[in-house]
Design a protein around this motif. Structure first.
Motif, PDB file in Angstrom:
ATOM      1  N   THR A 267      -7.790  -8.127  -1.085  1.00  0.00           N
ATOM      2  CA  THR A 267      -6.946  -7.674  -2.202  1.00  0.00           C
ATOM      3  C   THR A 267      -5.467  -7.828  -1.889  1.00  0.00           C
ATOM      4  O   THR A 267      -4.631  -7.716  -2.787  1.00  0.00           O
ATOM      5  CB  THR A 267      -7.194  -6.186  -2.515  1.00  0.00           C
ATOM      6  OG1 THR A 267      -6.961  -5.440  -1.305  1.00  0.00           O
ATOM      7  CG2 THR A 267      -8.604  -5.931  -3.013  1.00  0.00           C
ATOM      8  N   GLY A 268      -5.138  -7.986  -0.606  1.00  0.00           N
ATOM      9  CA  GLY A 268      -3.727  -8.022  -0.225  1.00  0.00           C
ATOM     10  C   GLY A 268      -3.075  -6.652  -0.311  1.00  0.00           C
ATOM     11  O   GLY A 268      -1.845  -6.539  -0.277  1.00  0.00           O
ATOM     12  N   MET A 269      -3.888  -5.600  -0.434  1.00  0.00           N
ATOM     13  CA  MET A 269      -3.323  -4.253  -0.518  1.00  0.00           C
ATOM     14  C   MET A 269      -3.089  -3.709   0.898  1.00  0.00           C
ATOM     15  O   MET A 269      -3.719  -4.151   1.859  1.00  0.00           O
ATOM     16  CB  MET A 269      -4.256  -3.338  -1.310  1.00  0.00           C
ATOM     17  CG  MET A 269      -4.385  -3.793  -2.761  1.00  0.00           C
ATOM     18  SD  MET A 269      -5.593  -2.838  -3.683  1.00  0.00           S
ATOM     19  CE  MET A 269      -4.509  -1.773  -4.609  1.00  0.00           C
ATOM     20  N   SER A 270      -2.191  -2.743   1.022  1.00  0.00           N
ATOM     21  CA  SER A 270      -1.820  -2.298   2.364  1.00  0.00           C
ATOM     22  C   SER A 270      -2.120  -0.820   2.613  1.00  0.00           C
ATOM     23  O   SER A 270      -1.796  -0.292   3.666  1.00  0.00           O
ATOM     24  CB  SER A 270      -0.335  -2.570   2.601  1.00  0.00           C
ATOM     25  OG  SER A 270       0.413  -1.906   1.610  1.00  0.00           O
ATOM     26  N   THR A 271      -2.740  -0.151   1.626  1.00  0.00           N
ATOM     27  CA  THR A 271      -3.083   1.265   1.806  1.00  0.00           C
ATOM     28  C   THR A 271      -4.571   1.452   1.569  1.00  0.00           C
ATOM     29  O   THR A 271      -5.128   0.910   0.608  1.00  0.00           O
ATOM     30  CB  THR A 271      -2.282   2.148   0.814  1.00  0.00           C
ATOM     31  OG1 THR A 271      -0.897   1.913   1.021  1.00  0.00           O
ATOM     32  CG2 THR A 271      -2.587   3.622   1.032  1.00  0.00           C
TER      33      THR A 271
END
Ligand code: KG4
Ligand code: ZN
Length: 342
Positions: A267-271
């Protein structure tokens, strides 16, 4: 502004009084573990009857602890999906009665969104957008959580939930219900490399799904081979129980951590936010911390008391109130999980 939140989706009867700043003024959870223990799992009919007996005393006690009178309440929130139909109905009926009698808004809470919101309750900062890993007795799934009320399903178990596997494997090992805490305890004395157990789908980088039923069967076959019916009468050596508990726990943790990290990458999310009863597991928490550090991701795991079912996470109703999302009295329970997005 005072919100009363109710939770009766499975076998915990819970109420909490929360103010508009997300401060918890009073919270009560009445666990039914003692009632279900001899059956090795939740019996829905027993659960709903127990909710009927407990809901009013639990509400009274939460209000007493908060020092808030019924007449001071500004809204009442209740989990109406997903969960056991009979259990959900008890909380919903109580919430509707209060909404009518006090003439205050009724707010619907999605139990899965609430499990992720438990992370927000413990954090000093906003945790959204995030990947949400919900890992409980009934669910094991990964979501893209754009905000507290906008979830998109990215992967889920194709058979058993992780918590269910903990409960069933504990029963096979002769450990008490609920299985998660018992296996965690037994695993402390065991060798997590003693048995090579399957990690289904872990090597498949295309999928964010889980599968735990084969792992459950593999544990069974380590105890007795296929087709041996006298399974229940076995008394297992302590070392075998500890080693199987540790090896099983490690296999589940490998899958959960592996797919959560894959989901962050995809997702390229960081949390990453993790909630649900199994997120109380100490080994899982430790491994998530290590993996998130390596991945450079921010990790929020709900504190253990907010992992298992509770009403504090019903504070997500504040977000719905802010968005103007209040319900009519024809609000119904929705026991099944709405797949996809909600
Ligand atoms: O979130 P929850 O209270 O109820 C559902 O929404 O399902 O989760 C209950 C599940 C049970 O399967 C229980 O065995 C598991 O959470 N659990 C744990 C631990 N504490 C509770 N699993 C692993 N380790 C734990 N420490
Ligand atoms: Zn739950």
């Amino acid at each position: 502004m005072y919100l009363l939140a109710l939770e009766t989706s499975c076998d915990e009867t819970a109420a909490a009084v929360i103010d508009e700043g997300r401060n918890v003024l009073g919270a009560v959870v009445a666990s039914q573990d003692d009632l279900h223990r001899r059956f090795g799992g939740v019996v829905p009919e027993i659960a709903s009857r127990a909710h009927v007996e407990r809901i009013l005393p639990v509400i009274d006690e939460a209000m007493r602890r908060a020092g808030v009178a019924l007449g001071d309440l500004d809204a009442v929130a209740v989990v109406n999906t997903p969960g056991l139909a009979g259990s959900l109905l008890v909380g919903l009926s109580a919430a509707k009665a209060l909404a009518v009698a006090l003439d205050i808004p009724l707010v619907a809470v999605n139990h899965l969104q609430a499990h992720v919101y438990a992370c927000r309750m413990a954090a000093d900062e906003d945790v959204f957008p995030c990947v949400g890993l919900i890992v409980s007795g009934g669910h094991t799934s990964l979501y893209r959580c754009r905000d507290p009320l906008d979830f998109e399903l990215l992967g889920a178990t194709i058979d058993d939930a992780a918590g269910e596997a903990f409960d069933k494997v504990a029963a096979m090992l002769g450990l008490p219900y609920p299985g998660g805490p018992s296996i965690q305890e037994a695993a402390k004395r065991g060798n997590r490399r003693a048995f090579a157990l399957p990690r289904a789908l872990l090597d498949d980088d295309e999928r964010l799904d889980f599968s735990f039923s084969g792992l459950k069967t593999a544990v069974r076959y380590k105890i007795v081979g296929p087709g041996k019916p006298e399974f229940d009468k076995l008394v297992l050596p302590e070392k075998l129980v500890a080693d199987l508990a540790a090896s099983f726990q490690e296999a589940v943790v490998d899958c959960l951590v592996g797919k959560a990290m894959l989901c962050l990458r995809k997702t390229g999310m960081s949390t990453l936010c993790v909630g649900g009863g199994v997120a109380a597991n100490a080994r899982l928490r430790q491994r998530l911390e290590d993996a998130a550090r390596r991945e450079g991701a921010t990790l929020h795991v709900a504190p253990p008391r907010l992992c298992t079912d509770n009403a504090v996470m019903g504070a997500i109703a504040l977000e719905r109130l802010r968005a103007g999302l209040v319900e009519d009295l024809d609000l119904d329970v929705l026991p099944g999980l709405v797949r996809g997005a909600f």
